[in-house]
Design a protein around this motif. Sequence first.
Motif, mmCIF file in Angstrom:
data_model
loop_
_atom_site.group_PDB
_atom_site.id
_atom_site.type_symbol
_atom_site.label_atom_id
_atom_site.label_comp_id
_atom_site.label_asym_id
_atom_site.label_seq_id
_atom_site.Cartn_x
_atom_site.Cartn_y
_atom_site.Cartn_z
ATOM 1 N N ASP A 70 0.888 -1.090 0.086
ATOM 2 C CA ASP A 70 0.109 0.004 -0.141
ATOM 3 C C ASP A 70 0.842 1.286 0.134
ATOM 4 N N PHE A 71 2.034 1.131 0.836
ATOM 5 C CA PHE A 71 2.848 2.509 0.884
ATOM 6 C C PHE A 71 3.522 2.528 -0.673
ATOM 7 N N THR A 72 3.926 1.677 -1.186
ATOM 8 C CA THR A 72 4.571 1.716 -2.518
ATOM 9 C C THR A 72 3.595 2.133 -3.544
ATOM 10 N N ALA A 73 2.300 1.722 -3.386
ATOM 11 C CA ALA A 73 1.342 2.376 -4.321
ATOM 12 C C ALA A 73 1.375 3.805 -4.392
ATOM 13 N N SER A 74 1.296 4.183 -2.983
ATOM 14 C CA SER A 74 0.977 5.516 -2.670
ATOM 15 C C SER A 74 2.211 6.511 -3.398
ATOM 16 N N PRO A 85 0.732 13.936 1.900
ATOM 17 C CA PRO A 85 1.938 13.253 1.522
ATOM 18 C C PRO A 85 1.668 11.835 1.459
ATOM 19 N N ALA A 86 2.936 11.117 0.905
ATOM 20 C CA ALA A 86 2.974 9.632 0.965
ATOM 21 C C ALA A 86 3.612 9.238 1.950
ATOM 22 N N VAL A 87 2.664 8.430 3.154
ATOM 23 C CA VAL A 87 3.328 8.049 4.278
ATOM 24 C C VAL A 87 3.188 6.465 4.651
ATOM 25 N N GLY A 88 4.373 6.098 4.978
ATOM 26 C CA GLY A 88 4.329 4.556 5.729
ATOM 27 C C GLY A 88 4.690 4.626 6.955
ATOM 28 N N GLU A 89 3.761 3.945 7.690
ATOM 29 C CA GLU A 89 3.941 3.937 9.151
ATOM 30 C C GLU A 89 3.822 2.668 9.764
ATOM 31 N N TRP A 90 4.826 2.204 10.418
ATOM 32 C CA TRP A 90 4.640 0.597 11.020
ATOM 33 C C TRP A 90 5.018 0.887 12.384
ATOM 34 N N GLY A 91 4.444 0.225 13.472
ATOM 35 C CA GLY A 91 4.739 -0.075 14.792
ATOM 36 C C GLY A 91 3.697 -0.913 15.158
ATOM 37 N N PHE A 92 3.553 -0.753 16.662
ATOM 38 C CA PHE A 92 2.645 -1.807 17.593
ATOM 39 C C PHE A 92 2.005 -1.035 18.336
ATOM 40 N N GLY A 93 0.801 -1.823 18.833
ATOM 41 C CA GLY A 93 -0.043 -1.277 19.765
ATOM 42 C C GLY A 93 0.028 -2.095 20.908
ATOM 43 N N GLU A 94 0.163 -1.643 22.405
ATOM 44 C CA GLU A 94 0.145 -2.260 23.499
ATOM 45 C C GLU A 94 -0.368 -1.551 24.307
ATOM 46 N N GLN A 95 -1.466 -2.262 25.207
ATOM 47 C CA GLN A 95 -2.184 -1.656 26.072
ATOM 48 C C GLN A 95 -3.177 -0.301 25.559
ATOM 49 N N GLY A 96 -3.556 -0.367 24.393
ATOM 50 C CA GLY A 96 -4.233 0.699 23.905
ATOM 51 C C GLY A 96 -3.530 2.074 23.495
ATOM 52 N N GLN A 97 -2.092 1.663 23.353
ATOM 53 C CA GLN A 97 -1.227 2.653 23.123
ATOM 54 C C GLN A 97 -0.403 2.429 21.756
#
Length: 169
Positions: A70-74, A85-97
């Motif tokens: 999806d990021f690549t397509a943007s 802007p074209a944005v790629g964002e990756w991370g993780f969620g833990e305890q609602g954060q």
Amino acid sequence: MWRSLDLCQIVRPLRALDSWWHRLQMNSKLIFEYVFSRDGDDLGWLKAEVHTPRFSGRNGAWVQWQDLADFTASLSRFPIESGSPAVGEWGFGEQGQYTEITQVSIAPKGSTGGLVADVLLADWYEPTQRCSTRFETDYPSLARFQQEIEHMVRDRLGSAALHGFADSR
């Protein structure tokens, strides 16, 4: 005796020389490498490295290959608008954060057709350890980066690099 030359015989070497010179002038880059998980699910480890004259950093994050696609397509949008802007964002969620681990944003720089890449890389295991930097790039470099990511995901090997320039002062 002179023989006639096909225009392509002249243009191809000039294009190669122009591409080589263009990359020689670049002093910054963002590199992605994606390693698919061995258990066959949709997750893989996205390794990211950024190098500018003043900062460098590297990290890794668990990312679904579809999110990378999806990021690549943007990246193919032209022109990229300042408000979108074209944005790629990756991370993780833990305890609602939610915790950002890797973020790349490509936005226009002024009205001349230049682009700026903002990159944030945090350590997966210690997210407070982070690097944030930016560098200028252009649409031809962005198009190469997009194609390299597509090949990397499709062929399940290789890496992709976005080349650019940052002031070294």
